[in-house]
Motif scaffolding. Structure first.
Motif, PDB file in Angstrom:
ATOM      1  N   ILE A  83       0.854  -1.192   0.000  1.00  0.00           N
ATOM      2  CA  ILE A  83       0.000   0.000   0.000  1.00  0.00           C
ATOM      3  C   ILE A  83       0.889   1.241   0.000  1.00  0.00           C
ATOM      4  N   PRO A  84       0.901   2.016  -1.077  1.00  0.00           N
ATOM      5  CA  PRO A  84       1.791   3.187  -1.165  1.00  0.00           C
ATOM      6  C   PRO A  84       1.286   4.357  -0.329  1.00  0.00           C
ATOM      7  N   PHE A  85       2.203   5.060   0.286  1.00  0.00           N
ATOM      8  CA  PHE A  85       1.866   6.280   1.029  1.00  0.00           C
ATOM      9  C   PHE A  85       3.100   7.170   1.062  1.00  0.00           C
ATOM     10  N   ARG A  86       2.859   8.451   1.265  1.00  0.00           N
ATOM     11  CA  ARG A  86       3.946   9.409   1.388  1.00  0.00           C
ATOM     12  C   ARG A  86       3.900  10.044   2.769  1.00  0.00           C
ATOM     13  N   ILE A  87       5.074  10.415   3.285  1.00  0.00           N
ATOM     14  CA  ILE A  87       5.154  11.037   4.603  1.00  0.00           C
ATOM     15  C   ILE A  87       5.579  12.494   4.466  1.00  0.00           C
ATOM     16  N   LEU A  88       4.755  13.400   4.989  1.00  0.00           N
ATOM     17  CA  LEU A  88       5.072  14.822   5.057  1.00  0.00           C
ATOM     18  C   LEU A  88       5.419  15.134   6.515  1.00  0.00           C
ATOM     19  N   PHE A  89       6.666  15.546   6.746  1.00  0.00           N
ATOM     20  CA  PHE A  89       7.139  15.808   8.105  1.00  0.00           C
ATOM     21  C   PHE A  89       7.313  17.306   8.307  1.00  0.00           C
ATOM     22  N   LEU A  90       6.591  17.871   9.268  1.00  0.00           N
ATOM     23  CA  LEU A  90       6.694  19.293   9.607  1.00  0.00           C
ATOM     24  C   LEU A  90       7.654  19.444  10.783  1.00  0.00           C
ATOM     25  N   ASP A  91       8.657  20.307  10.623  1.00  0.00           N
ATOM     26  CA  ASP A  91       9.664  20.490  11.654  1.00  0.00           C
ATOM     27  C   ASP A  91       9.880  21.978  11.897  1.00  0.00           C
ATOM     28  N   ALA A  92      10.559  22.304  12.984  1.00  0.00           N
ATOM     29  CA  ALA A  92      10.973  23.676  13.295  1.00  0.00           C
ATOM     30  C   ALA A  92      12.051  23.578  14.361  1.00  0.00           C
ATOM     31  N   ASP A  93      12.884  24.596  14.469  1.00  0.00           N
ATOM     32  CA  ASP A  93      13.929  24.548  15.483  1.00  0.00           C
ATOM     33  C   ASP A  93      13.325  24.739  16.868  1.00  0.00           C
ATOM     34  N   ASP A  94      14.057  24.302  17.882  1.00  0.00           N
ATOM     35  CA  ASP A  94      13.532  24.321  19.247  1.00  0.00           C
ATOM     36  C   ASP A  94      13.181  25.729  19.724  1.00  0.00           C
ATOM     37  N   THR A  95      14.002  26.709  19.354  1.00  0.00           N
ATOM     38  CA  THR A  95      13.724  28.088  19.781  1.00  0.00           C
ATOM     39  C   THR A  95      12.368  28.554  19.280  1.00  0.00           C
ATOM     40  N   THR A  96      12.065  28.252  18.019  1.00  0.00           N
ATOM     41  CA  THR A  96      10.784  28.631  17.438  1.00  0.00           C
ATOM     42  C   THR A  96       9.633  27.893  18.110  1.00  0.00           C
ATOM     43  N   LEU A  97       9.806  26.602  18.345  1.00  0.00           N
ATOM     44  CA  LEU A  97       8.745  25.805  18.961  1.00  0.00           C
ATOM     45  C   LEU A  97       8.452  26.273  20.387  1.00  0.00           C
ATOM     46  N   VAL A  98       9.501  26.573  21.152  1.00  0.00           N
ATOM     47  CA  VAL A  98       9.303  27.071  22.516  1.00  0.00           C
ATOM     48  C   VAL A  98       8.536  28.384  22.487  1.00  0.00           C
ATOM     49  N   LYS A  99       8.905  29.260  21.562  1.00  0.00           N
ATOM     50  CA  LYS A  99       8.214  30.545  21.432  1.00  0.00           C
ATOM     51  C   LYS A  99       6.741  30.346  21.106  1.00  0.00           C
ATOM     52  N   ARG A 100       6.443  29.404  20.211  1.00  0.00           N
ATOM     53  CA  ARG A 100       5.049  29.159  19.837  1.00  0.00           C
ATOM     54  C   ARG A 100       4.248  28.612  21.009  1.00  0.00           C
ATOM     55  N   TYR A 101       4.865  27.728  21.790  1.00  0.00           N
ATOM     56  CA  TYR A 101       4.173  27.197  22.964  1.00  0.00           C
ATOM     57  C   TYR A 101       3.903  28.281  23.987  1.00  0.00           C
ATOM     58  N   LYS A 102       4.858  29.182  24.168  1.00  0.00           N
ATOM     59  CA  LYS A 102       4.655  30.266  25.129  1.00  0.00           C
ATOM     60  C   LYS A 102       3.573  31.230  24.665  1.00  0.00           C
ATOM     61  N   GLU A 103       3.530  31.483  23.366  1.00  0.00           N
ATOM     62  CA  GLU A 103       2.524  32.403  22.832  1.00  0.00           C
ATOM     63  C   GLU A 103       1.120  31.838  22.988  1.00  0.00           C
ATOM     64  N   THR A 104       0.974  30.520  22.820  1.00  0.00           N
ATOM     65  CA  THR A 104      -0.343  29.891  22.927  1.00  0.00           C
ATOM     66  C   THR A 104      -0.658  29.451  24.348  1.00  0.00           C
ATOM     67  N   ARG A 105       0.361  29.519  25.239  1.00  0.00           N
ATOM     68  CA  ARG A 105       0.211  29.117  26.648  1.00  0.00           C
ATOM     69  C   ARG A 105      -0.231  27.662  26.787  1.00  0.00           C
ATOM     70  N   ARG A 106       0.196  26.850  25.856  1.00  0.00           N
ATOM     71  CA  ARG A 106      -0.100  25.418  25.924  1.00  0.00           C
ATOM     72  C   ARG A 106       1.114  24.674  26.456  1.00  0.00           C
ATOM     73  N   SER A 107       0.887  23.510  27.039  1.00  0.00           N
ATOM     74  CA  SER A 107       1.991  22.693  27.540  1.00  0.00           C
ATOM     75  C   SER A 107       2.311  21.607  26.521  1.00  0.00           C
ATOM     76  N   HIS A 108       3.567  21.231  26.453  1.00  0.00           N
ATOM     77  CA  HIS A 108       3.969  20.175  25.531  1.00  0.00           C
ATOM     78  C   HIS A 108       3.438  18.835  26.039  1.00  0.00           C
ATOM     79  N   PRO A 109       2.922  17.983  25.146  1.00  0.00           N
ATOM     80  CA  PRO A 109       2.325  16.708  25.574  1.00  0.00           C
ATOM     81  C   PRO A 109       3.278  15.782  26.325  1.00  0.00           C
ATOM     82  N   LEU A 110       4.586  15.979  26.144  1.00  0.00           N
ATOM     83  CA  LEU A 110       5.556  15.115  26.839  1.00  0.00           C
ATOM     84  C   LEU A 110       6.269  15.836  27.980  1.00  0.00           C
TER      85      LEU A 110
END
Length: 294
Positions: A83-110
């Motif tokens: 069964i063919p499928f393709r994987i699209l992986f979305l990434d970002a550097d840690d500094t950007t991800l931390v900033k986004r979490y702080k802006e949304t005031r959400r906690s990381h699932p882990l």
């Protein structure tokens, strides 16, 4: 299976939900946070149901999905069944991800109430196999929403030969500091400065009179020719190495005249290639004007 199957995954906060919404607008039938144990059954239903009116089917799966640890086995089973499928992986550097979490005031699932950085570290370890096997890796650290849409359209509508490298050509002023995310930094303060020409002082490098003033000098043409040659040499090597984000920073004193002119010139020379995505940004182009108004 006639209907195209795309697995949309990546780091939490990197833009998976946004990407799924864009794919939905492109005609894909999208399902987000699909529990891993249900993937096989869902794929079977898709195969039995045929294409319908959808361009394809996109499944959003990440670290939050139930039984994520079993995803590797589920995908291996799909491959074994042909069964063919393709994987699209979305990434970002840690500094950007931390900033986004702080802006949304959400906690990381882990993170479990701890530091976001700790959650990101655990997540990178958990999703590493997906990034390694991904058909497309989009680093959204520097991408605006419209840039992400453009890249997805290249892949899923225009069917262009996709390379995962996104180049940002960035002009800046040294007096405001070198951009922290720069990969390559070039200093053009050796060029004649339009700032000292009264009729050009209030203009920017995006204005034709300033552009013509800077580029009239032989040294300017020599510099941009050599810079273009260097970047074109580096790009395929960066792609081969697996680099997904390249920030080329060009600086002058205030980031308003010379750096803007050279950044625009470089962007113009590189923008038509399909080997990579490219965008331009002028970080400090208006800062002197704002300071004068204050």
């Amino acid at each position: 299976m006639a209907t195209e199957l795309v697995l949309v995954t990546g780091m939490s906060g990197a833009g998976k939900t946004t990407a799924l919404k864009m794919l939905e607008d492109m005609g894909y039938f999208c399902v987000d946070n699909l529990p891993v144990p249900l993937i096989d059954k869902f794929v079977q239903l898709v195969r039995e149901g045929g294409e319908g009116k959808a361009s394809g089917v996109a499944m959003g799966v990440d670290i939050r999905s139930s039984d994520f640890s079993n995803l590797r086995n589920v995908l291996a089973d799909l491959k074994e069944k042909g069964i063919p499928f393709r994987i699209l992986f979305l990434d970002a550097d840690d500094t950007t991800l931390v900033k986004r979490y702080k802006e949304t005031r959400r906690s990381h699932p882990l993170a479990r109430g701890g530091r976001v950085q700790d959650g990101l570290r655990k997540e990178r370890e958990a999703v590493g196999f997906l990034k390694k096997d991904a058909d497309y890796i989009l680093d959204t650290s520097q991408l605006l929403t419209r840039d992400l849409k453009t890249e997805l359209e290249k892949i899923f509508i225009q069917d262009q030969d996709f390379r995962s490298l996104m180049i940002t050509v960035l002009s800046f002023g040294f007096k405001y500091g070198i951009p922290a995310d720069s990969d390559l930094v070039f200093d053009v303060r050796f060029l004649p400065n339009p700032y000292y020409v009264p009729e050009l002082k209030e203009l920017t490098g995006k204005d034709r009179p300033v552009h013509d003033f800077v580029m009239q000098y032989e040294v300017s043409g020599q510099f941009i020719d050599k810079l273009e040659d260097l970047i074109r040499f580096l790009i395929p090597n960066y792609i081969e190495e697996g680099k997904t984000q390249l920030v080329i920073s060009i600086g002058c004193t205030g980031g308003r005249h010379r750096s803007v002119t050279l950044a625009e010139e470089l962007f113009s020379r590189l923008k038509d290639s399909h080997e990579y995505g490219i965008r331009i940004e002028h970080r400090d182009i208006q800062k002197d004007s704002f300071l004068k108004k204050e």
